[in-house]
Design a protein around this motif. Structure first.
Motif, PDB file in Angstrom:
ATOM      1  N   SER A  92       0.999  -1.112  -0.003  1.00 33.09           N
ATOM      2  CA  SER A  92       0.109  -0.016  -0.049  1.00 33.09           C
ATOM      3  C   SER A  92       0.827   1.306   0.007  1.00 33.09           C
ATOM      4  CB  SER A  92      -0.704   0.037   1.241  1.00 33.09           C
ATOM      5  OG  SER A  92      -1.797  -1.041   1.251  1.00 33.09           O
ATOM      6  N   SER A 229      -8.512  -1.201  -1.998  1.00 34.04           N
ATOM      7  CA  SER A 229      -7.553  -1.949  -2.313  1.00 34.04           C
ATOM      8  C   SER A 229      -6.509  -2.032  -1.381  1.00 34.04           C
ATOM      9  CB  SER A 229      -6.930  -1.691  -3.772  1.00 34.04           C
ATOM     10  OG  SER A 229      -7.714  -1.983  -4.609  1.00 34.04           O
ATOM     11  N   SER A 233      -5.555  -5.389   0.693  1.00 36.47           N
ATOM     12  CA  SER A 233      -4.227  -5.979   1.045  1.00 36.47           C
ATOM     13  C   SER A 233      -3.599  -6.007   2.362  1.00 36.47           C
ATOM     14  CB  SER A 233      -3.322  -4.916   0.204  1.00 36.47           C
ATOM     15  OG  SER A 233      -3.204  -3.497   1.176  1.00 36.47           O
ATOM     16  N   THR A 236      -5.303  -9.338   3.327  1.00 34.62           N
ATOM     17  CA  THR A 236      -4.574 -10.521   2.826  1.00 34.62           C
ATOM     18  C   THR A 236      -3.341 -10.883   3.624  1.00 34.62           C
ATOM     19  OG1 THR A 236      -5.302 -10.208   0.542  1.00 34.62           O
ATOM     20  CG2 THR A 236      -3.363 -11.173   0.775  1.00 34.62           C
ATOM     21  N   GLY A 267      -7.279 -12.012  -0.529  1.00 32.03           N
ATOM     22  CA  GLY A 267      -5.975 -11.770  -1.727  1.00 32.03           C
ATOM     23  C   GLY A 267      -6.606 -12.039  -3.205  1.00 32.03           C
ATOM     24  N   PHE A 270      -8.420  -9.020  -4.066  1.00 35.09           N
ATOM     25  CA  PHE A 270      -7.721  -7.874  -4.272  1.00 35.09           C
ATOM     26  C   PHE A 270      -7.031  -7.842  -5.773  1.00 35.09           C
ATOM     27  CE2 PHE A 270      -3.073  -6.418  -4.518  1.00 35.09           C
ATOM     28  CZ  PHE A 270      -3.376  -5.102  -4.006  1.00 35.09           C
TER      29      PHE A 270
END
Length: 527
Positions: A92, A229, A233, A236, A267, A270
């Motif tokens: 990120s 997103s 992340s 995940t 994940g 994503f």
């Protein structure tokens, strides 16, 4: 090759900001001068700091335990929360740096890291220190992707960039090895908070020099910041990393499986989201490049092996051979020097040998270091461990330099932040998994083989049966015959665990070498 530089409005200080837009990874023009090499020296400050911070805490834990009296669970969270947050946010933050400016995010991270380090140094409670470690992971995630992606834009010439990345990689691995030495020195002369406080002067120097010598760079066509997103992340990385650590420490459980499922679902969501967006936060299509994917995986497995080695060698030197933390660090110092030398030496070597030969060959040398452990595990000496670490460091120093160069050179320059973040995530995952998996296997073998004397209370029996350190502490409270028997059994069980984990590490490093040989070829790796 086209390289353009766009002048934008000045910053608050009035200095112009240069945005670099370099379209291809290969050029013979635009060689870096003194200013760029000074910028590299400035960027090494956060690299060394974050790398040292990742290993120095383990040497401060005994003093922290006496001062803050944490529970066992709190002690584990002090160690784990930093890499969990760091690994979860690197992608990120790398994407954010591409969009908002890499130097800008570096400076924001430096301010935050320095401020939180000061707060951590004077933490009045275990809860305070855990929260501070989490915040350090947050700001540390801003520092690391920015350094490597800035190098991608500072050094346009391929050969100069390889040398710059070699220095960067040497600083990263060298910083991790310096952690025990720095920690040992500080803890022998000052209180445990000095391990955190050392960050402040380093980052103040960065804040003074970076605006002068490090130019700003960013993606010239950034998309909007994708909050969804970013959340995916995190959902995940954090559950998966925590589940792996939990399974390694406590075995398979329903909670750990639930975290694995959560991480995999997040994940996959994503990845699907990135594939459907015009300007994705992370261009997952980068993984279609075999050289990029192979270099990332080789990076992860190399660091996995290195950190796993440090996990047990530090315990053997201190708890079996009786060296102090600082003496143990000095025994490993030649390995640190070898890492730096190897990383720099492969820069001219790769002009005549392909990257896959250098990376695969380096990993084979690293495997030889673990093989040396297998042959000396019955009675490893300090010299033997030091030589094994030198072999391991020689191979990893060479492999890490070239694999990182392949990662940042096999993608367009405007994706440098995202590629750098993936590289750093691989590094952090390798560090977490090296400790969690190899450390967990070592602990399991130890627990299965150690013989705990009868008559101990429940707490002492549990402590002696879980770790070599616990057995050493319990033995100090026992009469001589029982203490000697416990120490002999614990050390034998520990060495048996070392043999088992070393064999696994050999297989993993050989697999990484084979992977590098198969994937690091073609234009992505050779250009």
């Amino acid at each position: 090759m086209t390289s353009t530089m766009h002048q934008r409005a000045g910053t608050a200080s009035g200095a112009p900001v240069t945005t670099f837009d370099i379209r291809t990874p290969e050029t013979n023009q635009g060689r870096a001068g003194a200013r760029e090499w000074i910028a590299l020296a400035v960027l090494m400050l956060p690299v060394l700091l974050v790398a040292v911070d990742a290993t120095v805490l383990s040497f401060a834990l005994p003093s922290i335990s006496q001062s803050l009296a944490p529970t066992g669970t709190q002690l584990l969270w002090m160690v784990d929360i930093y890499p969990l947050v760091l690994a979860g946010l690197l992608v990120s933050m790398g994407s954010l740096a591409d969009r908002t400016g890499r130097r800008r995010l570096l400076l924001i991270g430096a301010v935050g890291f320095a401020a939180v380090s000061a707060l951590a140094a004077y933490a009045p409670s275990a809860e305070w220190l855990i929260a501070a470690r989490a915040a350090l992971g947050f700001f540390g995630a801003m520092l690391m992707p920015a350094t490597l992606s800035l190098l991608r834009n500072l050094f346009v010439d391929r050969q100069q960039r390889r040398l710059a990345i070699a220095i960067w990689a040497a600083g990263f691995s060298g910083g991790a090895a310096l952690g025990p030495i720095v920690g040992g020195f500080l803890l022998e002369h000052y209180w445990w908070g000095s391990a955190f406080l050392m960050a402040v002067p380093v980052l103040v120097l960065l804040l003074i020099l970076a605006p002068v010598f490090v130019p700003e760079s960013k993606d010239p066509n950034p998309g909007a910041i994708d909050v969804v997103s970013i959340a995916l992340s995190l959902l995940t990385m954090v559950p998966l990393v925590y589940a792996i650590k939990s399974i390694a420490h406590d075995g398979l459980s329903a909670a750990a499986l639930g975290l694995v499922v959560l991480g995999l679902l997040a994940g996959s969501t994503f990845v699907r989201r990135q594939l459907t967006r015009a300007n994705p936060m992370l261009d997952v299509r980068l993984f279609r490049r075999s050289a990029f994917t192979g270099a990332v995986l080789a990076n992860l497995l190399a660091v996995f092996a290195l950190v796993g080695f440090l996990f047990f060698v530090a315990q053997h030197l201190q708890l079996v051979l009786g060296y102090s933390p600082m003496e143990s660090g000095l025994i490993l110092l030649p390995g640190l020097l070898v890492t730096i030398i190897a990383g720099l030496a492969v820069v001219p070597l790769v002009r005549v040998l392909s990257p896959r030969i250098v990376v695969a060959g380096g990993l084979l040398i690293s495997a030889a270091g673990y093989v040396a452990i297998l042959f000396t595990a019955d009675d490893p000496s300090a010299w033997g461990l030091g030589l094994a670490f030198m072999l391991l460091s020689l191979g990893i120093g060479a492999a890490e330099t070239i694999s990182n160069d392949v990662i940042v050179s096999s993608v367009p320059a405007d994706k440098a932040g995202a590629a750098s973040a993936i590289s750093e995530t691989a590094y952090e995952l390798g560090a977490v998994l090296g400790t969690a998996v190899l450390g967990g296997i070592l602990s399991a073998v130890y627990a299965a083989q150690v013989v705990v004397p009868a008559g101990l209370d429940a707490a002492a029996a549990t402590s002696a049966g879980e770790t070599l350190g616990g057995a050493t502490a319990v033995a100090a409270t026992l009469p001589e015959p029982a203490a000697a028997q416990l120490l002999e059994s614990a050390r034998h069980a520990f060495d048996s665990g070392v043999v088992f984990t070393a064999a696994i590490a050999v297989v993993l490093v050989l697999s990484a070498a084979a992977l590098a040989w198969m994937t690091l070829r073609g234009k992505g790796a050779e250009s």
